[in-house]
Scaffold this motif. Structure first.
Motif, short mmCIF file in Angstrom:
data_model
loop_
_atom_site.label_atom_id
_atom_site.label_comp_id
_atom_site.label_asym_id
_atom_site.label_seq_id
_atom_site.Cartn_x
_atom_site.Cartn_y
_atom_site.Cartn_z
N PRO A 697 0.81 -1.23 0.00
CA PRO A 697 0.00 0.00 0.00
C PRO A 697 0.84 1.28 0.00
O PRO A 697 0.28 2.37 -0.16
N ASN A 698 2.17 1.16 0.17
CA ASN A 698 3.00 2.36 0.21
C ASN A 698 3.46 2.78 -1.18
O ASN A 698 4.29 3.67 -1.33
N THR A 703 -2.28 3.18 -4.90
CA THR A 703 -3.26 4.28 -4.87
C THR A 703 -3.86 4.54 -6.25
O THR A 703 -5.06 4.82 -6.37
N SER A 704 -3.05 4.40 -7.31
CA SER A 704 -3.60 4.66 -8.65
C SER A 704 -4.59 3.57 -9.05
O SER A 704 -5.64 3.85 -9.64
N ARG A 705 -4.29 2.34 -8.70
CA ARG A 705 -5.19 1.24 -9.09
C ARG A 705 -6.50 1.28 -8.32
O ARG A 705 -7.56 1.05 -8.90
N GLY A 734 -0.88 4.54 4.93
CA GLY A 734 -0.73 5.84 4.28
C GLY A 734 -2.05 6.60 4.18
O GLY A 734 -3.11 6.01 3.97
N ARG A 735 -1.98 7.94 4.29
CA ARG A 735 -3.19 8.76 4.32
C ARG A 735 -3.95 8.67 2.99
O ARG A 735 -5.16 8.44 2.98
N ILE A 736 -3.24 8.81 1.88
CA ILE A 736 -3.91 8.82 0.58
C ILE A 736 -4.50 7.44 0.30
O ILE A 736 -5.66 7.32 -0.16
N VAL A 741 -9.39 3.84 0.07
CA VAL A 741 -10.08 2.67 0.61
C VAL A 741 -11.42 3.09 1.20
O VAL A 741 -12.46 2.45 0.96
N ASP A 742 -11.43 4.18 1.99
CA ASP A 742 -12.68 4.66 2.59
C ASP A 742 -13.68 5.07 1.53
O ASP A 742 -14.89 4.86 1.68
N GLN A 743 -13.18 5.66 0.45
CA GLN A 743 -14.06 6.07 -0.65
C GLN A 743 -14.80 4.85 -1.23
O GLN A 743 -16.00 4.91 -1.50
N LEU A 744 -14.05 3.75 -1.39
CA LEU A 744 -14.68 2.53 -1.92
C LEU A 744 -15.67 1.95 -0.91
O LEU A 744 -16.78 1.53 -1.28
#
Length: 817
Positions: A697-698, A703-705, A734-736, A741-744
Motif C-alpha cells: 500500500p506504500n 493508490t492509482s489502481r 498511508g493517508r492517501i 479505501v474509505d471512498q470505496l
C-alpha cells in the motif's frame, strides 16, 4: 519384527511341536522320538536334539506367539535341559494375556472358548474339542486368534491405505522400490548426462501414465533420492494467461524455501555454489601449470570450513558485525564470479544479492521478507531497511524478471547439481476455456529451455493430454520436452501385492491377517495403483472396523459378460459372508445374552440404503474435511500471494460452476489505465465485479489502481463491486491510500474488505477440489462435487453468491409432541 506362532504338547518334556509363519502357513511340524507316547510310525519323528536345533534355526530373530506362553516356555526349558542345552533368551508373546486385556469378563480364556466365541475357522471348520491338543491344530487356531487380537489393536490406528495419494514430491509415503525401478533409473541417468555435459544443456522428459498410475509418486521417490544433492522444484498448472512465467517462478521459489533437514533448498544452493567458487580460486591453471591463488585469506578459510561443516552459526549470531562481515565477503566473492562469467547487466546481479541475503538470515521474519523481495514484490520502507535490499521499481515486468530469476538459478546450479523442474497436474490446460493459457505455457517452456541451463525438466501427463500437446505445438516445443518419454504401465499383480504389503509394514501385520483371498482378488483387479489402494482401504475398513463395503455394482455395466458374472458372484459371496457372521452372532447372543451389540447387528443385516448422490456427497465431504484441516495447518506459512494467481483461481472456479448454471466472465477496461486484477461475473442478469489488490500500500501503483477501481464503481452503478486484500499482508497506513479505501467502502455499490482466514481457505479448498477432479485425483464428476458446496450449509461461502447461488436453509427441525 517378524513373528511365528508356536504350540508345544507334552509335560514336562516336549512331545510334539508345530510352527505357523506370519502368513498363516504351517512351516514346521515334528514329533520327539524321545517321548514315550510317540511311536516311529508318526510322521516327522526326530530326536529331541534335532527337533530343538531346527526350532532355534526357524525362530531366530523372530517373535514367538503362543497361547498360554508360560506352559510352552516351561516345556521348552525342560526339554533343552534334558539334552544338555540351554534355552536362549527368546521373545515370547502370549495370546491368553492379550485376550484378557481386550475382552474383559469372559467365562474362560482357553483357546477352545475364545475360538468359539470369536467364530474362528480353519478350512471353514470351527474349533473341535476332539481335535484339540494337537500341536498343528492348536497352532493354527492360535494364529487366527492372534490375527483377531491384531485387528482389535488396529482399530486404534489410522487406515494405512487412506491418504495414499502423493500430492507433492516433498511428502513421504511408503514406497515399494521395485515398482517403476527402470523408469527411476532412466531419470537418474538423464541427470548424470546433464551433469557430465560440458555445455550443461537442459533436457526434457515426459512421464506418461493413466490417472492413478503413480506419476507424482515416482517424483517423490526422485526427491527422496536426490534432495540431499539436487534442488527439486515443483510446479502445478498455471491459471492466468498473462502471468505464466511468474506463476512458474513463484512455485519454484516456494519449492526452494522448503526445508531439507537443517536448511532450505535455497540455502544449500548458495552453500554449495560458494564452496565451488572458493575451490576454483584455490588453484589457477596457466599454460598447463597450476599455481596457488594467494587471494584467499583467513576469512575465506573460516567461511569455507563453516559451510563444509554445514555450521552456518559459526559465521556469527543474527545482527552481529561478525556475521555481517562474513556474509558481505560471501556476497562479494559470488558477485565477482557472476560478473566474470556472465555480466553485470539486467536483474541477475540484484537477484543473486537477494538470494545471498535470504541465506544470511536465520530469523523467520527476515527470511520471509527476503522471499517476497525475491518474488519481485515491493516491500514497505521498514521491511526493505530490515533486510538491506532496495525496493523494486514499480515498472518491474514480472514476466521478464521471472525468466531471468529462473535463469540465475540454473546458472548457479552448474556449481551445484542439475535442477529438477517438475510440472504436474496439467490436465486442466486441455479444457477449451484454458486454450490461451495452454499456448502461453508451451511458449514459456521453450523459453525456459533456451535460457535456463543445467536442468532436467519433467512434464507429468495423461496419454490423451500428451497427444493434445503434440497436436497443439510444433517440434521446437514438443521435441525438447520429450527427449525422453517414460511410460508408466500398470504393474503386475505380484508387484501390486508387494505395494500393499509395504503399506502394511507400518502396522507390523501381514497381508493374510487382514484380507481374505477373495478380498485380494477384488483388490488386485482394479485398474490402477491408486484404485488398488483405494479398494484396499475399503476392505481394511470392512475387516478391521466393520464398515460396510462401498457398492461395486455401479461399475458392472462397464464390464463384459464374463466379468459381470464374476463381479456379481463376488457380491453374492460377500453378502453370504455377512449373513453367516450375523447368524453366528445371534447364536452367540442366545448362548450368552448381552455379549452382542444387537443395534450394530441390525445395521449389519439391514444396512441403510443410500442413493448414489448420497454416496458421492459423503465421499466429497470426507475429502473436503481432510483438505480443510491441511489448509488450516498451512495458513500461517505465508505463500507467495499475487493478484494474478488469485484471479486465476477465481476464474477456474467460475468456469467450473458453469457446469451447474450459465455464467459469463468478462473484464472492464478504463482506457489505458491500470486496474486491479478482476473479473466481471454475469449471472442471473446481475453483474458482480471482484478484484484483488495485494501489492504494497506504500506504492503509487496501489493508490492509482484503487482510484481507477473507484472510478469504475461510479461508472457502473448497477453492478456490485468487491476489492479484497489478504489479511496477512502489510497493513494500509498511508493517508492517501486509506482515503481511497474509505471512498470505496462508502460507495453504495462497492466494498473493500480484508480476505480473512476463512475466505482464503474456502478459495483454496474450492480451487483444489476442481483441480483434483480435472486431474482425476478425485473420483467424482465435477457437478456432483460442486453441489456439495452450494447444497450444504456447512460448506457454503459468500463467494458463491456472486455465481447466482444462495445459502441453503438449515434443515427443518422435527417438532416433538
Amino acid at each position: 519384527m517378524d513373528f511365528v506362532v508356536l504350540d508345544t504338547e507334552g509335560k514336562p518334556e516336549l512331545s510334539e511341536l508345530a510352527i505357523v509363519n506370519s502368513q498363516g502357513h504351517v512351516i514346521y511340524e515334528a514329533f520327539s522320538k524321545n517321548h514315550p507316547n510317540n511311536t516311529i510310525h508318526l510322521p516327522n519323528v526326530k530326536s529331541l536334539t534335532t527337533l530343538l536345533t531346527e526350532f532355534l534355526t526357524i525362530v531366530q530373530d523372530k517373535k514367538i506367539v503362543c497361547h498360554y506362553a508360560d506352559h510352552d516356555v516351561k516345556v521348552l526349558q525342560s526339554s533343552f535341559r534334558s539334552v544338555g542345552l540351554t534355552l536362549p533368551n527368546l521373545e515370547f508373546e502370549c495370546t491368553w494375556v492379550r485376550a484378557k486385556n481386550y475382552w474383559l469378563g469372559l467365562e474362560s480364556y482357553s483357546l477352545e472358548y475364545l475360538s468359539k466365541y470369536l467364530n474362528l475357522r480353519i478350512n471353514n471348520r470351527y474349533f473341535s474339542r476332539d481335535m484339540a491338543h494337537a500341536a498343528r491344530y492348536d497352532a493354527e487356531f492360535t494364529y487366527h486368534l492372534y490375527s483377531k487380537l491384531m485387528i482389535e489393536q488396529l482399530k486404534e490406528q489410522p487406515n494405512p491405505f487412506s491418504g495414499s495419494r502423493v500430492d507433492t514430491p516433498f511428502q513421504n509415503h511408503p514406497d515399494y522400490l521395485n515398482t517403476y525401478h527402470q523408469e527411476f533409473v532412466t531419470l537418474e541417468s538423464i541427470l548424470k548426462d546433464i551433469k557430465l555435459d560440458s555445455n550443461h544443456q537442459s533436457k526434457g522428459a515426459v512421464v506418461i501414465g493413466e490417472p492413478g498410475s503413480g506419476k507424482t509418486h515416482l517424483m517423490m521417490r526422485l526427491a527422496q533420492a536426490r534432495l540431499s544433492s539436487n534442488r527439486l522444484l515443483f510446479i502445478r498448472q498455471p491459471n492466468h494467461s498473462s502471468s505464466v512465467l511468474y506463476h512458474i517462478y513463484s512455485r519454484i521459489l516456494e519449492s526452494l524455501v522448503e526445508r531439507v533437514g537443517s536448511f532450505t533448498q535455497l540455502d544449500y544452493l548458495i552453500i554449495n555454489s560458494f564452496r565451488k567458487i572458493i575451490h576454483e580460486r584455490v588453484f589457477i591453471q596457466k599454460d598447463q601449470k597450476i599455481f596457488l591463488d594467494r587471494g584467499l585469506n583467513q576469512k575465506d578459510q573460516e567461511i569455507l570450513k563453516a559451510l563444509e561443516d554445514k555450521n552456518i552459526d559459526a559465521l556469527g549470531a543474527e545482527g552481529t558485525d561478525r556475521k555481517r562481515e562474513y556474509w558481505q565477503r560471501i556476497e562479494k566473492r559470488m558477485s565477482d564470479w557472476w560478473v566474470k562469467n556472465y555480466s553485470a547487466g539486467g536483474y541477475a546481479p540484484s537477484i543473486l544479492k537477494g538470494i545471498i541475503k535470504y541465506c544470511s538470515y536465520t530469523e523467520f521474519t527476515r527470511k520471509d521478507i527476503a522471499t517476497r523481495w525475491l518474488a519481485g514484490q515491493a516491500l514497505s520502507n521498514d521491511e526493505a531497511e530490515k533486510v538491506g535490499l532496495p525496493n523494486w521499481g514499480e515498472d518491474l515486468s514480472l514476466e521478464a524478471f521471472s525468466l531471468e530469476a529462473i535463469s540465475v538459478l540454473g546458472k548457479l546450479s552448474i556449481l551445484d547439481e542439475p535442477l529438477i523442474i517438475i510440472f504436474d497436474q496439467l490436465e486442466g490446460l486441455g479444457l477449451p476455456h484454458n486454450r490461451e493459457i495452454l499456448l502461453n505455457f508451451g511458449e514459456t517452456i521453450k523459453e525456459i529451455f533456451t535460457h535456463v541451463p543445467n536442468s532436467l525438466i519433467i512434464l507429468n501427463m495423461f496419454p490423451e493430454r500428451w497427444e493434445q500437446f503434440k497436436s497443439t505445438f510444433d517440434n521446437s516445443i514438443t521435441g525438447r520436452v520429450s527427449q525422453f518419454q517414460i511410460h508408466l504401465q500398470r504393474p503386475q499383480e505380484t508387484e501390486l501385492k508387494s505395494i500393499i504389503k509395504v503399506k502394511l509394514e507400518t502396522l507390523n501385520v501381514s497381508l493374510e491377517q487382514i484380507f481374505l483371498p477373495e478380498d485380494l482378488e477384488d483388490i488386485l483387479e482394479q485398474k490402477s495403483i491408486r484404485a488398488v489402494l483405494n479398494r484396499a482401504a475399503d476392505y481394511y475398513n470392512y475387516r478391521v472396523r466393520q464398515i460396510s463395503l462401498p457398492s461395486i455394482k455401479e461399475n458392472i455395466h462397464q464390464l463384459d459378460n464374463n466379468e459381470k458374472i464374476e463381479q456379481q458372484l463376488r457380491v453374492l459371496v460377500s453378502q453370504q459372508q455377512v449373513l453367516t457372521e450375523a447368524f453366528l452372532s445371534m447364536i452367540q447372543e442366545i448362548q450368552k445374552p448381552g455379549s452382542v451389540d444387537m443395534v450394530a447387528l441390525v445395521k449389519q443385516l439391514i444396512p441403510e440404503v443410500k442413493s448414489e448422490e448420497q454416496k458421492k456427497e459423503e465421499y466429497v465431504i470426507e475429502y473436503l474435511t481432510k483438505q480443510k484441516i491441511y489448509l488450516e495447518g498451512q495458513y500461517n506459512n505465508l505463500p507467495i500471494i499475487s493478484d494474478s494467481d488469485d484471479i486465476g483461481k477465481l476464474k477456474t472456479i467460475a468456469e467450473a460452476f458453469n457446469h451447474i448454471k450459465p455464467i459469463k466472465l468478462t473484464l472492464y477496461r478504463l482506457g489505458k489505465r491500470v486496474l486491479p486484477e478482476h473479473i466481471v461475473v454475469e449471472a442471473d442478469r446481475n453483474n458482480y465485479v471482484i478484484g484483488f489488490l495485494q501489492i504494497p500500500p506504500n506504492t503509487t501503483s496501489f493508490t492509482s489502481r484503487i482510484s481507477n477501481f473507484n472510478e469504475l464503481v461510479c461508472l457502473h452503478p448497477q453492478d456490485r463491486f468487491g476489492l479484497f486484500r489478504d489479511e496477512r499482508l502489510t497493513e494500509i497506513k498511508g493517508r492517501i491510500a486509506q482515503e481511497r479505501v474509505d471512498q470505496l467502502k462508502n460507495s453504495p455499490n462497492g466494498q473493500f474488505a480484508l480476505f480473512s482466514r476463512q475466505d482464503r481457505i474456502c478459495l483454496e479448498l474450492t480451487y483444489k477440489l476442481i483441480i483434483d477432479v480435472q486431474n482425476k485425483d478425485l473420483d467424482v464428476d465435477l457437478e456432483s462435487a460442486l453441489k456439495v458446496f452450494i447444497n450444504n450449509q456447512e460448506w457454503y461461502h459468500w463467494l458463491f453468491n456472486m455465481f447466482g447461488f444462495t445459502k441453503p436453509k438449515p434443515p427443518a427441525q422435527t417438532k416433538v409432541k
